[in-house]
Design a protein around this motif. Sequence first.
Motif, PDB file in Angstrom:
ATOM      1  N   LYS A  62      -4.688   4.950  -9.110  1.00 29.74           N
ATOM      2  CA  LYS A  62      -5.905   4.917  -8.257  1.00 29.74           C
ATOM      3  C   LYS A  62      -4.814   3.613  -7.061  1.00 29.74           C
ATOM      4  O   LYS A  62      -4.216   3.134  -7.320  1.00 29.74           O
ATOM      5  CB  LYS A  62      -7.025   3.615  -8.654  1.00 29.74           C
ATOM      6  CG  LYS A  62      -7.687   4.102  -9.636  1.00 29.74           C
ATOM      7  CD  LYS A  62      -9.138   3.361  -9.555  1.00 29.74           C
ATOM      8  CE  LYS A  62     -10.081   3.340  -8.407  1.00 29.74           C
ATOM      9  NZ  LYS A  62     -11.050   4.790  -8.357  1.00 29.74           N
ATOM     10  N   GLU A  63      -4.945   4.107  -5.804  1.00 33.24           N
ATOM     11  CA  GLU A  63      -4.435   3.776  -4.758  1.00 33.24           C
ATOM     12  C   GLU A  63      -5.628   2.701  -3.931  1.00 33.24           C
ATOM     13  O   GLU A  63      -5.031   2.148  -3.116  1.00 33.24           O
ATOM     14  CB  GLU A  63      -3.770   4.397  -3.724  1.00 33.24           C
ATOM     15  CG  GLU A  63      -4.081   5.614  -3.517  1.00 33.24           C
ATOM     16  CD  GLU A  63      -3.188   6.580  -2.897  1.00 33.24           C
ATOM     17  OE1 GLU A  63      -2.613   6.127  -1.726  1.00 33.24           O
ATOM     18  OE2 GLU A  63      -3.613   7.768  -3.263  1.00 33.24           O
ATOM     19  N   THR A  64      -6.963   2.401  -4.459  1.00 38.81           N
ATOM     20  CA  THR A  64      -7.740   2.324  -3.765  1.00 38.81           C
ATOM     21  C   THR A  64      -8.463   1.842  -4.745  1.00 38.81           C
ATOM     22  O   THR A  64      -8.315   2.110  -5.430  1.00 38.81           O
ATOM     23  CB  THR A  64      -8.710   3.188  -2.295  1.00 38.81           C
ATOM     24  OG1 THR A  64      -9.653   4.264  -3.407  1.00 38.81           O
ATOM     25  CG2 THR A  64      -8.145   3.729  -1.469  1.00 38.81           C
ATOM     26  N   VAL A  80      -7.862  -1.288  -9.531  1.00 40.57           N
ATOM     27  CA  VAL A  80      -6.093  -0.293 -10.122  1.00 40.57           C
ATOM     28  C   VAL A  80      -5.675  -0.630 -11.116  1.00 40.57           C
ATOM     29  O   VAL A  80      -5.034   0.274 -11.619  1.00 40.57           O
ATOM     30  CB  VAL A  80      -5.935  -0.633  -8.644  1.00 40.57           C
ATOM     31  CG1 VAL A  80      -4.155  -0.366  -8.201  1.00 40.57           C
ATOM     32  CG2 VAL A  80      -6.107  -0.370  -7.331  1.00 40.57           C
ATOM     33  N   ALA A 140       1.098   3.890  -3.121  1.00 45.29           N
ATOM     34  CA  ALA A 140       0.665   5.438  -2.591  1.00 45.29           C
ATOM     35  C   ALA A 140       1.345   6.241  -3.443  1.00 45.29           C
ATOM     36  O   ALA A 140       1.476   7.645  -3.368  1.00 45.29           O
ATOM     37  CB  ALA A 140       0.752   5.339  -1.086  1.00 45.29           C
ATOM     38  N   PRO A 164       0.658  -1.297   0.562  1.00 44.84           N
ATOM     39  CA  PRO A 164       0.268   0.300  -0.389  1.00 44.84           C
ATOM     40  C   PRO A 164       0.700   1.360  -0.353  1.00 44.84           C
ATOM     41  O   PRO A 164       0.544   2.392  -0.564  1.00 44.84           O
ATOM     42  CB  PRO A 164      -0.446   0.006   1.245  1.00 44.84           C
ATOM     43  CG  PRO A 164      -1.373  -2.038   1.818  1.00 44.84           C
ATOM     44  CD  PRO A 164       0.645  -2.427   0.950  1.00 44.84           C
TER      45      PRO A 164
END
Length: 751
Positions: free
Chosen positions: A507-509, A515, A493, A489
């Motif tokens: 996209k990080e989520t 993603v 990020a 994660p």
Amino acid sequence: MAKKNTTATGKKKQTKDLHAEVAKYISQQKNATFNYKQVAFAIGADTPAAHRSIAMMLAEMAFDGDLIEVSPGKYKAPSRSNVTTGTFVRRSNGKNSVVTDEDGEYIFVAERNSMHALNGDKVKIIVAARRRGVEPEAEVIEIIEEKDQTFIGTLKVERQYAFLQTDSKFLATDIIIPKAKLKGGKTGQKAIARITSWPDEAKNPIGEVIDILGQTGDNTTEMHAILAEFGLPYRYPENVNAAAEKMGAGITDDVVAQREDMRSVTTFTIDPKDAKDFDDALSIRKLDNGNYEIGVHIADVTHYVKPDTLLDKEAQKRATSVYLVDRVVPMLPEHLSNGICSLRPDEDKLTFSCVFEMNDNAEVIKSRIVRTVTRSNRRFTYEEAQEIIETGKGDFADEILTLDRLAKILRRNRYDNGSVEFDRAEVRFEIDETGHPTSVYFKESKDANKLIEEFMLLANRTVATAIGKPAAHHKPKAFVYRVHDMPDPGKLADLSKIARTFGYKVKETGSAKQVNRSINQMLADVKGRGEENFLSTLAIRSMAKAIYTTTNVGHYGLGFDYYTHFTSPIRRYPDMMVHRLLERYLNGGRSVNQPKLEEQCKHSSDMEQLAANAERASIKYKQVEFMGDHMGEVYDGVISGVTEWGLYVELSENMCEGLVPVRDLADDYYDFDEANYCLVGRRRGVRYRLGDQVKVKVARASLEKKQLDFVLVDDKGIPQASNNVGRQSSDKQGKKHVNRQEKKKTRSRRH
């Protein structure tokens, strides 16, 4: 082996047992105070010499800050000191440390406090109290378990003695070799040795030669040294080869009768031009209903290699074939890998197959997993198949063009469903008869490569799903999965944040599919742009490593819920494990022991990593050897890595990578900004960032260290630091400050 324990006056070192007993006593006192007489009585040291040694030991520990002297001659342990265990990490630059079992913390261990522990040894340590502004430090008080290890280096034989000058980054000293333990070795030969003892007061360990590899600099010698460096085998035991040579193909009528006979179906292999072990083939025929029957046929290695036999034990230990620059070190003896099991043209072969019925849209209507007998009609190289795809002409052109069309649909669907698209060229070398690299070329994945890749992925996925997702109300049986976990994660990020500065959105989520689609979109958008190398490198580094395990978490990078390795049993032991499990379960067998299977998975993952490290080391060696012929030449490059000790630069022309040491960035003092992957100059604010384009000159090429050193130059080929000499001399105070900082930081910045 005992720890050095030198007093401030340089008196005689204490023995290992005495020092360990004292350390153990201190660790048990918590906040209690003690003097040397109490310590001596408690550990049973009743001689005057022992009393003197303990007194001086306590005084030295207090001087070093490892004890608190509460009053003259009276001590107590710092309140935060503790005893713990961990793995010793030895470095040739003296920066030894212990990785604690408790929390994985790296704690520095000075050489004098190491007890001569070697890299990988399990040790017990006493950790000194952490003082404000001072890094924690530990002292080894016991070597719990010695790791079996060897060292590679060059022999030097003198009249009275001999020694091995090691190549290891884990050992700073040479190994003394008694002449009776040379095994015939001579000066200048590369050898493998083990340490047999390391006396308490000796600077150098004593060892024995266990194998002579050959003359240093000889190509085969150096390739074998790379294998030995990673603990990988470089020759086959004679008894294993003998066992393989006794085997015949054994394709009798009885064997054929137990299999589906597909010898009449058009079948061919597509492999690299230098391949000798053909472990997969494709077949294709048109069905009466207009659909296609496509077979993915895999060499049935486990028909020949039975569990717990000599051949099987050797294959399991190796776990994988190793691919170096100029050779393959096979997992199985060549009589099997290149002969009996290899799907050579015009020979009947035993195979394990996934057979698919597909329509024109590449949709799988149904499939079956069966043992078969096949016969390859043609052996294609990737180049030959690619020419047919591009021209539409050649042997079996209709079949290859149909497979190519279907593979492209499979590939497009895979990306639409969230598979990550990394497509980076690999460096390869043209090598002369002596093994010397004469030129560099890039291995690129073209349509022919992708055709094979898609059908192998389909087979692997089908097999994993068949076992991992059984019919309703049935529990999945223990199986070998190839898994790829979610990205880290924090790294994801960082990628998202940095990509945003260039105007891209990652996209990080969200779901894995969302993603991965955003990563694919970014990779497509950066093609041909200056930031392409930077962002694609960051994207790769954000990903986890794929491993073998019995716990299925899916394959994130491919976007598959179920995935395994079924298609390469000649070169991967996990594929052999999968074949055996398939046979067992398809015949209604019970689930195997999962913990034991997991152990085999972990071993295979570990060996795969070692093999990859050896492959990279051989590439690095050839890069250095090749660039050694181009000393002083100037190249364009891209910063491929940023560390506290310098910049790694990959040359655009040939993908060779070298280091620009931070000590050679003499125009300023540079700080490492880890979060933003860059070095930043303190005075001028010059920033060197991952992905930046630079121009470099080849400065040094060390085959011993497998290291290239570059210097940054301007457009005229002049070292950039030279352009700043006038400005530096006009600021004498600034120069003095930089030099002081350089001297102060030299140790911490060396690679």
